[in-house]
Motif scaffolding. Structure first.
Motif, PDB file in Angstrom:
ATOM      1  N   ASN A  56      14.440  56.326  87.035  1.00  0.00           N
ATOM      2  CA  ASN A  56      14.200  57.561  86.302  1.00  0.00           C
ATOM      3  C   ASN A  56      15.509  58.257  85.953  1.00  0.00           C
ATOM      4  O   ASN A  56      15.652  58.818  84.858  1.00  0.00           O
ATOM      5  CB  ASN A  56      13.322  58.489  87.146  1.00  0.00           C
ATOM      6  N   ALA A  57      16.486  58.217  86.871  1.00  0.00           N
ATOM      7  CA  ALA A  57      17.781  58.845  86.599  1.00  0.00           C
ATOM      8  C   ALA A  57      18.487  58.169  85.426  1.00  0.00           C
ATOM      9  O   ALA A  57      19.052  58.843  84.553  1.00  0.00           O
ATOM     10  CB  ALA A  57      18.656  58.799  87.850  1.00  0.00           C
ATOM     11  N   ILE A  58      18.456  56.841  85.400  1.00  0.00           N
ATOM     12  CA  ILE A  58      19.157  56.104  84.332  1.00  0.00           C
ATOM     13  C   ILE A  58      18.465  56.310  82.987  1.00  0.00           C
ATOM     14  O   ILE A  58      19.109  56.627  81.976  1.00  0.00           O
ATOM     15  CB  ILE A  58      19.244  54.614  84.684  1.00  0.00           C
ATOM     16  N   SER A  59      17.147  56.124  82.955  1.00  0.00           N
ATOM     17  CA  SER A  59      16.440  56.291  81.681  1.00  0.00           C
ATOM     18  C   SER A  59      16.477  57.743  81.214  1.00  0.00           C
ATOM     19  O   SER A  59      16.475  58.017  80.012  1.00  0.00           O
ATOM     20  CB  SER A  59      14.990  55.824  81.818  1.00  0.00           C
ATOM     21  N   ILE A 191      18.886  66.062  91.828  1.00  0.00           N
ATOM     22  CA  ILE A 191      20.127  65.323  91.563  1.00  0.00           C
ATOM     23  C   ILE A 191      19.938  64.407  90.361  1.00  0.00           C
ATOM     24  O   ILE A 191      20.807  64.309  89.488  1.00  0.00           O
ATOM     25  CB  ILE A 191      20.545  64.514  92.796  1.00  0.00           C
ATOM     26  N   ALA A 192      18.779  63.720  90.322  1.00  0.00           N
ATOM     27  CA  ALA A 192      18.511  62.854  89.172  1.00  0.00           C
ATOM     28  C   ALA A 192      18.523  63.660  87.880  1.00  0.00           C
ATOM     29  O   ALA A 192      19.115  63.241  86.873  1.00  0.00           O
ATOM     30  CB  ALA A 192      17.161  62.157  89.353  1.00  0.00           C
ATOM     31  N   ILE A 193      17.885  64.835  87.902  1.00  0.00           N
ATOM     32  CA  ILE A 193      17.881  65.693  86.715  1.00  0.00           C
ATOM     33  C   ILE A 193      19.296  66.139  86.377  1.00  0.00           C
ATOM     34  O   ILE A 193      19.699  66.177  85.210  1.00  0.00           O
ATOM     35  CB  ILE A 193      16.960  66.907  86.948  1.00  0.00           C
ATOM     36  N   THR A 310      23.044  72.230  87.956  1.00  0.00           N
ATOM     37  CA  THR A 310      21.873  71.600  88.565  1.00  0.00           C
ATOM     38  C   THR A 310      22.282  70.565  89.596  1.00  0.00           C
ATOM     39  O   THR A 310      21.746  70.513  90.708  1.00  0.00           O
ATOM     40  CB  THR A 310      21.010  70.936  87.478  1.00  0.00           C
ATOM     41  N   LEU A 311      23.255  69.735  89.229  1.00  0.00           N
ATOM     42  CA  LEU A 311      23.702  68.664  90.117  1.00  0.00           C
ATOM     43  C   LEU A 311      24.338  69.220  91.382  1.00  0.00           C
ATOM     44  O   LEU A 311      24.060  68.748  92.499  1.00  0.00           O
ATOM     45  CB  LEU A 311      24.689  67.770  89.363  1.00  0.00           C
TER      46      LEU A 311
END
Length: 471
Positions: A56-59, A191-193, A310-311
């Motif tokens: 999900n993070a990559i896409s 983190i992914a976002i 956010t990160l």
């Protein structure tokens, strides 16, 4: 925003700096060292969650590239901030329907299958954007431009697919992780976002300037495959218990549940307030062109600044496991968010008054002090919004029963995605009628005032305790 975990009884307390966490084997307490950095335990506990999270993070990087690229494409074709804002406005009603219907589907069918179908639909829409942008680039050579409306159509299809996927993916989390790891998984999702929002917009700005819009859209189509692999790695996730057939009765069941869930309702309302009056992103193409300067690269930098916030908030999310007053934490975080929104508006007002000197669309024509303060404001917005999101999401996943999670997550996705689109319309209309500085400056103060009012009316939200989650 942390608080004491003492309950006032006479139990033997662990040493200072250590708290107890339930083990899956029998629930016996074990000492866990307090941490400041994000807890990676969900990735270790569930390889399925780890694959889904990574994919999900990559896409998502590609998805965020496309969001920025669509705005740049339409602004390039129309030179209109309102036309950019309409990207979200046109998609709003279909997205609301998709969120409600998608939530019912997630409760009624295998959630893995729902994710596969919705993700493939979004991928086809991105391929359509690649074709349209390539056609527009070919027409420019002949002194013509493509029609704008097909971009609105494909972006709406992509938004609908992402809404269904988002609601379903959130409802999957409690099925592949133990309950005590949900808040930490939510922080990891932050983190992914943050990764998506940091790299995606920055890459979009650079790629649009360097290789053009069609290739930027095409890279999103390639990055999609990582997310799809993560979805394929999920086990079958059929409904638990009684299956709620999608339809009017299922929707009524969800509405009856929400009528008895004041804390969940309030979590929706405070987010709508924040997103409706605190979303300056539709203004960024104009900000890069005429307010701060720098063109597409400035758009990428400012969008990425919010993602950096956010990160960072997610990376230092270790203390979330020790915070129990989730409603109070959400209210404070959104009030801080409003302050940073107003700061961004103040920067634009200062530039409108001529304090920053002349600017232009080239990267060498940037008003550097204004860009620095604006980036700081957006980073603060990203950090405070992420803190709010961690606690709101945790409330949603722990307070709602599994048979309602699809529908509540569908509505949650509508709120999270719909609020920004209302915000885009507000920003575009206010900027067109008054000036670029008006929507963020006025909106920031409105957020602070409205949050104070609604939480005073609904005091149970501020008293919400995660140790006894009640919807």
């Amino acid at each position: 925003m942390t608080e004491s975990t003492s309950t006032g009884d006479h139990a033997i307390l662990p040493p200072a700096g250590v708290e107890t966490d339930p083990l899956e084997s029998g629930g016996a307490p074990a000492p866990v060292k307090r941490r400041r950095l994000v807890d990676l335990a969900p990735l270790k506990a569930s390889p399925v969650f780890a694959r889904l999270w990574i994919g999900n993070a990559i896409s998502g990087i590609g998805a965020q590239m496309t969001i920025v690229a669509v705005g740049l494409q339409i602004f390039d074709m129309t030179a209109s901030t309102m036309a950019v804002a309409l990207v979200g406005g046109i998609a709003l009603l279909p997205m609301v329907i998709a969120g409600l219907w998608g939530g019912m589907i997630a409760d009624a069918f295998d959630r893995r299958r729902v994710l596969i179908v919705s993700s493939l639909t979004g991928w086809v829409a991105v391929l359509g954007l690649v074709a349209l942008s390539s056609w527009d680039a070919a027409l420019i050579a002949d002194g013509q431009r493509a029609e704008v409306w097909p971009f609105y159509v494909l972006t709406t299809v992509n938004t609908v697919a992402a809404t269904v996927s988002g609601a379903t993916r959130s409802a999957v989390t409690p099925r592949i992780l133990p309950a005590h790891l949900i808040s930490r998984a939510t922080a990891l999702n932050g983190i992914a976002i943050g990764i998506m929002l940091t790299l995606g917009p920055a890459l979009a700005g650079v790629l649009v300037a360097a290789v053009g819009l069609p290739i930027t859209f095409a890279i999103d189509a390639v990055l999609f495959t990582a997310g799809f692999v993560g979805i394929l790695g999920l086990p079958r996730l059929p409904p638990l218990g009684v299956v709620a057939k999608p339809g009017l009765e299922s929707l009524r069941d969800g509405w009856r549940f929400l009528r008895q869930a004041p804390n969940i309702r309030m979590s929706f309302l405070v987010d709508i307030i924040a997103m409706s009056f605190g979303r300056p992103f539709a203004l960024l193409p104009a900000v890069g062109a005429i307010a701060i300067g720098g063109g597409p690269i400035t758009v990428g930098v400012l969008t990425a600044a919010a993602a950096v916030g956010t990160l960072l908030a997610s990376l230092f999310s270790g203390p979330v496991a020790h915070v129990h007053r989730h409603g109070l934490a959400v209210a404070r975080a959104i009030s801080i968010y409003g302050g940073f929104v107003a700061l961004f508006g103040a920067v634009l007002l200062a530039m409108a008054l001529g304090w920053g000197g002349p600017v232009g669309t080239e990267w060498t024509q940037v008003a550097w002090p204004a860009l620095a303060v604006a980036a700081l404001a957006l980073a603060g917005m990203g950090a405070s919004d992420e803190i709010s999101a961690i606690f709101r999401s945790t409330m949603m996943l722990t307070a709602a029963p599994d048979e309602m999670r699809g529908r509540t997550q569908g509505l949650f996705t509508v709120v999270v995605a719909g609020g920004p689109r209302i915000g885009d319309l507000y920003a575009g209309a206010a900027a067109s009628l008054v000036a670029l500085w008006c929507p963020p400056l006025i909106g920031g103060f409105l957020i602070i005032v409205l949050i104070a009012v609604v939480t005073r009316v609904q005091r149970s939200f501020l008293a919400y305790d995660a140790r006894t989650p009640t919807p």
